[in-house]
Write a protein that holds these residues in place. Sequence first.
Motif, PDB file in Angstrom:
ATOM      1  N   ILE A  32       0.403  -1.620  -0.043  1.00 18.67           N
ATOM      2  CA  ILE A  32       0.272  -0.521  -0.048  1.00 18.67           C
ATOM      3  C   ILE A  32       0.838   1.304  -0.196  1.00 18.67           C
ATOM      4  O   ILE A  32       0.760   2.325  -0.677  1.00 18.67           O
ATOM      5  N   HIS A  33       1.871   1.224   0.484  1.00 15.35           N
ATOM      6  CA  HIS A  33       2.690   2.531   1.185  1.00 15.35           C
ATOM      7  C   HIS A  33       3.205   2.769  -0.947  1.00 15.35           C
ATOM      8  O   HIS A  33       3.605   3.850  -0.716  1.00 15.35           O
ATOM      9  N   ALA A  69      -3.854  -3.986  15.564  1.00 11.83           N
ATOM     10  CA  ALA A  69      -3.325  -2.652  15.461  1.00 11.83           C
ATOM     11  C   ALA A  69      -2.320  -2.514  14.408  1.00 11.83           C
ATOM     12  O   ALA A  69      -2.050  -1.450  14.061  1.00 11.83           O
ATOM     13  N   ALA A  70      -2.052  -3.690  13.920  1.00 17.02           N
ATOM     14  CA  ALA A  70      -1.653  -3.708  12.128  1.00 17.02           C
ATOM     15  C   ALA A  70      -1.761  -3.139  11.326  1.00 17.02           C
ATOM     16  O   ALA A  70      -1.603  -1.996  10.550  1.00 17.02           O
ATOM     17  N   ALA A  71      -3.225  -3.450  10.951  1.00 18.71           N
ATOM     18  CA  ALA A  71      -3.751  -2.950  10.266  1.00 18.71           C
ATOM     19  C   ALA A  71      -4.090  -1.331  10.389  1.00 18.71           C
ATOM     20  O   ALA A  71      -4.415  -0.589   9.103  1.00 18.71           O
ATOM     21  N   LEU A  72      -3.989  -0.786  11.499  1.00 14.17           N
ATOM     22  CA  LEU A  72      -4.674   0.387  11.812  1.00 14.17           C
ATOM     23  C   LEU A  72      -3.716   1.314  11.125  1.00 14.17           C
ATOM     24  O   LEU A  72      -3.403   2.438  10.948  1.00 14.17           O
ATOM     25  N   GLU A  75      -3.081   4.366   8.567  1.00 14.28           N
ATOM     26  CA  GLU A  75      -3.798   5.509   9.006  1.00 14.28           C
ATOM     27  C   GLU A  75      -2.545   6.054   9.264  1.00 14.28           C
ATOM     28  O   GLU A  75      -3.051   7.701   9.092  1.00 14.28           O
ATOM     29  N   THR A  76      -1.660   5.806   9.344  1.00 14.72           N
ATOM     30  CA  THR A  76      -0.141   6.671   8.795  1.00 14.72           C
ATOM     31  C   THR A  76      -0.314   6.945   7.452  1.00 14.72           C
ATOM     32  O   THR A  76       1.484   7.406   7.334  1.00 14.72           O
ATOM     33  N   ALA A  80      -5.060  10.183   0.241  1.00 16.87           N
ATOM     34  CA  ALA A  80      -6.515  10.458  -0.554  1.00 16.87           C
ATOM     35  C   ALA A  80      -7.290   9.456   0.204  1.00 16.87           C
ATOM     36  O   ALA A  80      -7.057   8.146  -0.668  1.00 16.87           O
ATOM     37  N   ARG A  81      -8.108   9.689   0.916  1.00 16.84           N
ATOM     38  CA  ARG A  81      -9.425   9.105   1.226  1.00 16.84           C
ATOM     39  C   ARG A  81     -10.520   9.657   0.636  1.00 16.84           C
ATOM     40  O   ARG A  81     -11.452  10.495   2.082  1.00 16.84           O
ATOM     41  N   TRP A  82     -11.292   9.236   0.062  1.00 17.49           N
ATOM     42  CA  TRP A  82     -12.777   9.690  -0.351  1.00 17.49           C
ATOM     43  C   TRP A  82     -13.366   8.477  -1.087  1.00 17.49           C
ATOM     44  O   TRP A  82     -12.663   7.206  -1.628  1.00 17.49           O
ATOM     45  N   CYS A  83     -14.729   8.751  -1.282  1.00  9.99           N
ATOM     46  CA  CYS A  83     -15.626   7.608  -1.796  1.00  9.99           C
ATOM     47  C   CYS A  83     -16.616   8.543  -2.949  1.00  9.99           C
ATOM     48  O   CYS A  83     -17.317   9.705  -2.564  1.00  9.99           O
TER      49      CYS A  83
END
Length: 84
Positions: A32-33, A69-72, A75-76, A80-83
């Motif tokens: 994802i990074h 915790a790993a999946a969260l 957030e770092t 952009a997160r949009w729908c």
Amino acid sequence: MSEIERYEDHAPARPGDPGLTAEDIARRLAEIHALQGDDEAAHGEEDRLHRDVLAAIAAGAPDAPLLAAAALRTETLGFARWCA
């Protein structure tokens, strides 16, 4: 379905399958990074990761707090997160 049923009743783990691990999540976070330049692709992969973690937890993952915790950590990541 009138009642909520256990997830594992619908998706039983295969014998010998370790399930989702923190290492799997770390690998997917790196993927994802690498996609941060493409907001839509990164956001889609983040959603898939979160669904997979929820499914693992619903199936009874013994290390649920660690997986969550790993999946969260997504957030770092800076995209952009949009729908629509």
